[in-house]
Design a protein around this motif. Structure first.
Motif, PDB file in Angstrom:
ATOM      1  N   GLY A   7      51.651  64.851  13.575  1.00 50.72           N
ATOM      2  CA  GLY A   7      51.019  64.930  14.908  1.00 50.72           C
ATOM      3  C   GLY A   7      49.680  65.631  14.797  1.00 50.72           C
ATOM      4  O   GLY A   7      49.239  66.329  15.721  1.00 50.72           O
ATOM      5  N   CYS A   9      46.635  64.764  14.934  1.00 56.03           N
ATOM      6  CA  CYS A   9      45.504  64.470  15.828  1.00 56.03           C
ATOM      7  C   CYS A   9      45.663  65.134  17.192  1.00 56.03           C
ATOM      8  O   CYS A   9      44.739  65.118  17.995  1.00 56.03           O
ATOM      9  N   GLY A  10      46.833  65.702  17.445  1.00 55.90           N
ATOM     10  CA  GLY A  10      47.092  66.285  18.760  1.00 55.90           C
ATOM     11  C   GLY A  10      46.422  67.640  18.943  1.00 55.90           C
ATOM     12  O   GLY A  10      45.675  68.127  18.087  1.00 55.90           O
ATOM     13  N   ASP A  33      49.681  60.996  11.681  1.00 54.84           N
ATOM     14  CA  ASP A  33      49.718  60.733  13.130  1.00 54.84           C
ATOM     15  C   ASP A  33      49.754  59.210  13.311  1.00 54.84           C
ATOM     16  O   ASP A  33      49.155  58.482  12.525  1.00 54.84           O
ATOM     17  N   SER A  37      48.436  59.132  20.717  1.00 60.30           N
ATOM     18  CA  SER A  37      47.728  59.946  21.726  1.00 60.30           C
ATOM     19  C   SER A  37      46.247  59.573  21.816  1.00 60.30           C
ATOM     20  O   SER A  37      45.523  60.113  22.660  1.00 60.30           O
ATOM     21  N   ASP A  60      54.033  55.891  11.760  1.00 61.56           N
ATOM     22  CA  ASP A  60      54.944  56.169  12.868  1.00 61.56           C
ATOM     23  C   ASP A  60      56.191  56.852  12.296  1.00 61.56           C
ATOM     24  O   ASP A  60      57.025  56.213  11.657  1.00 61.56           O
ATOM     25  N   SER A  62      58.758  57.880  13.671  1.00 62.67           N
ATOM     26  CA  SER A  62      60.054  57.569  14.270  1.00 62.67           C
ATOM     27  C   SER A  62      60.735  56.423  13.517  1.00 62.67           C
ATOM     28  O   SER A  62      61.905  56.129  13.742  1.00 62.67           O
ATOM     29  N   ALA A  80      54.407  66.203  15.561  1.00 61.34           N
ATOM     30  CA  ALA A  80      54.436  64.829  16.098  1.00 61.34           C
ATOM     31  C   ALA A  80      55.507  64.693  17.174  1.00 61.34           C
ATOM     32  O   ALA A  80      56.686  64.953  16.929  1.00 61.34           O
ATOM     33  N   ASN A  98      61.669  58.318  20.380  1.00 61.31           N
ATOM     34  CA  ASN A  98      60.554  58.711  19.515  1.00 61.31           C
ATOM     35  C   ASN A  98      60.760  60.127  18.941  1.00 61.31           C
ATOM     36  O   ASN A  98      60.751  60.330  17.721  1.00 61.31           O
ATOM     37  N   CYS A 102      61.788  61.037  15.047  1.00 58.21           N
ATOM     38  CA  CYS A 102      60.815  61.797  14.232  1.00 58.21           C
ATOM     39  C   CYS A 102      61.508  63.030  13.639  1.00 58.21           C
ATOM     40  O   CYS A 102      61.405  63.310  12.444  1.00 58.21           O
ATOM     41  N   SER A 122      59.904  74.704  22.671  1.00 56.50           N
ATOM     42  CA  SER A 122      59.129  75.051  23.869  1.00 56.50           C
ATOM     43  C   SER A 122      59.921  76.026  24.739  1.00 56.50           C
ATOM     44  O   SER A 122      61.153  75.945  24.815  1.00 56.50           O
ATOM     45  N   LYS A 151      63.957  69.074  23.363  1.00 58.52           N
ATOM     46  CA  LYS A 151      63.685  70.271  22.550  1.00 58.52           C
ATOM     47  C   LYS A 151      64.998  70.968  22.170  1.00 58.52           C
ATOM     48  O   LYS A 151      65.166  71.412  21.041  1.00 58.52           O
ATOM     49  N   THR A 174      53.160  77.605  27.110  1.00 53.65           N
ATOM     50  CA  THR A 174      52.117  76.583  27.346  1.00 53.65           C
ATOM     51  C   THR A 174      50.832  77.011  26.640  1.00 53.65           C
ATOM     52  O   THR A 174      50.370  78.137  26.778  1.00 53.65           O
ATOM     53  N   ILE A 175      50.277  76.063  25.894  1.00 50.64           N
ATOM     54  CA  ILE A 175      49.127  76.361  25.036  1.00 50.64           C
ATOM     55  C   ILE A 175      47.835  76.476  25.850  1.00 50.64           C
ATOM     56  O   ILE A 175      47.583  75.679  26.746  1.00 50.64           O
ATOM     57  N   HIS A 185      47.165  67.770  29.821  1.00 51.48           N
ATOM     58  CA  HIS A 185      48.317  67.536  30.691  1.00 51.48           C
ATOM     59  C   HIS A 185      49.187  68.768  30.924  1.00 51.48           C
ATOM     60  O   HIS A 185      50.176  68.703  31.623  1.00 51.48           O
TER      61      HIS A 185
HETATM   62  N1  LIG Z   1      50.730  71.947  24.062  1.00 51.36           N
HETATM   63  C1  LIG Z   1      51.642  72.772  24.562  1.00 51.36           C
HETATM   64  O1  LIG Z   1      51.391  73.448  25.585  1.00 51.36           O
HETATM   65  C2  LIG Z   1      52.987  72.916  23.870  1.00 51.36           C
HETATM   66  C3  LIG Z   1      53.870  73.917  24.359  1.00 51.36           C
HETATM   67  C4  LIG Z   1      55.115  74.039  23.751  1.00 51.36           C
HETATM   68  C5  LIG Z   1      55.480  73.218  22.700  1.00 51.36           C
HETATM   69  N2  LIG Z   1      54.611  72.260  22.249  1.00 51.36           N
HETATM   70  C6  LIG Z   1      55.048  71.390  21.145  1.00 51.36           C
HETATM   71  O2  LIG Z   1      54.123  71.453  20.075  1.00 51.36           O
HETATM   72  C7  LIG Z   1      54.077  70.180  19.424  1.00 51.36           C
HETATM   73  C8  LIG Z   1      52.639  69.678  19.371  1.00 51.36           C
HETATM   74  O3  LIG Z   1      52.140  69.636  20.714  1.00 51.36           O
HETATM   75  P1  LIG Z   1      50.660  69.162  21.084  1.00 51.36           P
HETATM   76  O4  LIG Z   1      50.293  69.859  22.337  1.00 51.36           O
HETATM   77  O5  LIG Z   1      49.785  69.246  19.903  1.00 51.36           O
HETATM   78  O6  LIG Z   1      50.948  67.637  21.450  1.00 51.36           O
HETATM   79  P2  LIG Z   1      49.952  66.386  21.465  1.00 51.36           P
HETATM   80  O7  LIG Z   1      50.564  65.405  22.388  1.00 51.36           O
HETATM   81  O8  LIG Z   1      48.560  66.822  21.693  1.00 51.36           O
HETATM   82  O9  LIG Z   1      50.054  65.844  19.953  1.00 51.36           O
HETATM   83  C9  LIG Z   1      51.197  65.206  19.442  1.00 51.36           C
HETATM   84  C10 LIG Z   1      50.717  64.197  18.412  1.00 51.36           C
HETATM   85  O10 LIG Z   1      51.866  63.548  17.868  1.00 51.36           O
HETATM   86  C11 LIG Z   1      51.527  62.193  17.628  1.00 51.36           C
HETATM   87  N3  LIG Z   1      52.771  61.405  17.583  1.00 51.36           N
HETATM   88  C12 LIG Z   1      53.635  61.161  18.592  1.00 51.36           C
HETATM   89  N4  LIG Z   1      54.638  60.388  18.167  1.00 51.36           N
HETATM   90  C13 LIG Z   1      54.420  60.130  16.851  1.00 51.36           C
HETATM   91  C14 LIG Z   1      55.103  59.373  15.880  1.00 51.36           C
HETATM   92  N5  LIG Z   1      56.198  58.665  16.169  1.00 51.36           N
HETATM   93  N6  LIG Z   1      54.600  59.322  14.614  1.00 51.36           N
HETATM   94  C15 LIG Z   1      53.453  59.992  14.300  1.00 51.36           C
HETATM   95  N7  LIG Z   1      52.750  60.730  15.202  1.00 51.36           N
HETATM   96  C16 LIG Z   1      53.238  60.794  16.471  1.00 51.36           C
HETATM   97  C17 LIG Z   1      50.606  61.805  18.789  1.00 51.36           C
HETATM   98  O11 LIG Z   1      49.775  60.710  18.467  1.00 51.36           O
HETATM   99  C18 LIG Z   1      49.823  63.104  19.012  1.00 51.36           C
HETATM  100  O12 LIG Z   1      48.557  63.075  18.360  1.00 51.36           O
HETATM  101  C19 LIG Z   1      55.027  69.267  20.200  1.00 51.36           C
HETATM  102  O13 LIG Z   1      56.293  69.276  19.612  1.00 51.36           O
HETATM  103  C20 LIG Z   1      55.092  69.932  21.562  1.00 51.36           C
HETATM  104  O14 LIG Z   1      56.280  69.611  22.241  1.00 51.36           O
HETATM  105  C21 LIG Z   1      53.369  72.093  22.816  1.00 51.36           C
END
Ligand SMILES: NC(=O)c1ccc[n+]([C@@H]2O[C@H](COP(=O)([O-])OP(=O)(O)OC[C@H]3O[C@@H](n4cnc5c(N)ncnc54)[C@H](O)[C@@H]3O)[C@@H](O)[C@H]2O)c1
Length: 309
Positions: A7, A9-10, A33, A37, A60, A62, A80, A98, A102, A122, A151, A174-175, A185
């Motif tokens: 993940g 790129c997230g 990734d 996203s 992917d 998953s 991811a 998904n 994963c 989370s 989760k 929350t980040i 989001h």
């Molecule tokens: N952002 C927050 O506030 C927050 C808070 C608590 C927990 N988290 C957890 O931290 C982790 C990362 O969060 P984030 O904010 O960076 O999310 P994000 O949505 O920005 O990034 C997730 C990335 O995973 C990739 N992805 C999704 N399904 C995939 C698959 N099947 N194969 C390969 N790549 C896949 C997406 O393309 C995306 O780039 C997640 O598990 C999220 O639940 C985030």
């Protein structure tokens, strides 16, 4: 040392790989990734670093056997996931498929290759009225969305596999903060986006005075660095947050940087009417002090739009 970031790129993944050079002895970093996203910008102009080679794989996770050609990585940071809690009601089935597939594939890979795993859970797994919630308060687990249900299932999968697996799991608040793959989001970023683009900040009526946990990206990275360098993979779950704040307090931090904001109160599909403080004693006992100022993150996020009047 070889590190795999899924993940990548997230929002969180992109921050990790932009900063991973701060970890000693890291030589190879693989970014995985499936681009679902659409954060292509995360891969723009990755800073050259003499000591680290970056590879990107559009995979992917998953899908069964998606990691079959990957040799051993020392640490896997698993980001991811589909992550939009509010959307998770309408895409429940797909999100379960998904995210859990994963997770299963990552567990299988880490067991087979003896890779240490950092898992991101989370604080949304909590949802019962309580003054303070801690990791061992199982009776206080009450996920309020399919996203949070997943989760808990992920945490259970890790626990079921703990015999042959070294992992650590963090229930992140929350980040807040800016990354190349920033997404909007979640609460603070969403509010900043609305404030910066002169739109209405929509607030859930029930949430205005309720406490919720927030985690700065800088503190999140501090945690990952700590685990990688000190090799802390003790099969435990930790709450991870920079602080507990009410929405009212978050809005006043935004107002300090953007004088005029417009607020609209709405009803939420996530009927979490309960206030709770998330306890940080367990992570403190590990030796981690998380104290980044989220007001700084808010300022940085608003600054992304600073030339808009
Ligand atoms: N952002 C927050 O506030 C927050 C808070 C608590 C927990 N988290 C957890 O931290 C982790 C990362 O969060 P984030 O904010 O960076 O999310 P994000 O949505 O920005 O990034 C997730 C990335 O995973 C990739 N992805 C999704 N399904 C995939 C698959 N099947 N194969 C390969 N790549 C896949 C997406 O393309 C995306 O780039 C997640 O598990 C999220 O639940 C985030």
């Amino acid at each position: 040392m070889k590190i795999m970031i899924t993940g990548a790129c997230g929002h969180i993944g992109s921050y990790i790989f932009e900063n991973i050079h701060k970890a000693k002895k890291v030589k190879n970093v693989s970014l995985i990734d499936n681009l679902s996203s659409k954060r292509y910008s995360s891969l723009f102009n990755i800073k050259k670093n003499k000591k680290i080679k970056f590879d990107f794989f559009n995979i992917d996770l998953s899908k069964k056997n998606s990691l079959k050609n990957f040799k051993k990585y020392d640490v896997v940071i698993h980001c991811a996931s589909y992550t939009n809690a509010e959307d998770s009601f309408s895409i429940k089935k797909e999100m379960f498929r998904n995210n859990l597939n994963c997770m299963k594939n990552i567990i299988k890979y880490c067991k087979k290759n003896k890779s240490n795993l950092i898992h991101l859970s989370s604080t949304s797994v909590y949802g019962k009225k309580a003054k303070i919630v801690a990791e061992n308060d199982k009776h206080l687990l009450k996920p309020q969305s399919p996203y949070a249900e997943i989760k808990i299932k992920e945490e259970n999968l890790l626990n079921q596999n703990k015999k042959n697996l070294s992992y650590i799991s963090f229930r992140l608040g929350t980040i807040t903060g800016v990354s190349k793959g920033i997404r909007f989001h979640t609460a603070v970023n969403k509010f900043c986006l609305s404030a910066a683009t002169n739109g209405y900040i929509t607030i859930y009526k029930t949430a205005y005075n309720q406490y919720r946990p927030y985690l700065s990206l800088r503190d999140a990275f501090k945690i990952f660095l700590f685990c990688i360098e000190k090799k802390v993979f003790n099969n435990q779950i930790y709450n991870a947050l920079s602080g507990n704040f009410t929405v009212k307090q978050i809005l006043s931090k935004i107002k300090k940087n953007k004088k005029k904001i417009k607020i609209k109160f709405i009803n939420s599909p996530i009927m979490n009417k309960l206030s709770y403080f998330v306890d940080t004693s367990k992570i403190k006992n590990l030796g981690l002090r998380l104290n980044s100022n989220i007001e700084y993150d808010i300022k940085q996020t608003l600054n992304l739009f600073k030339t808009i009047r």
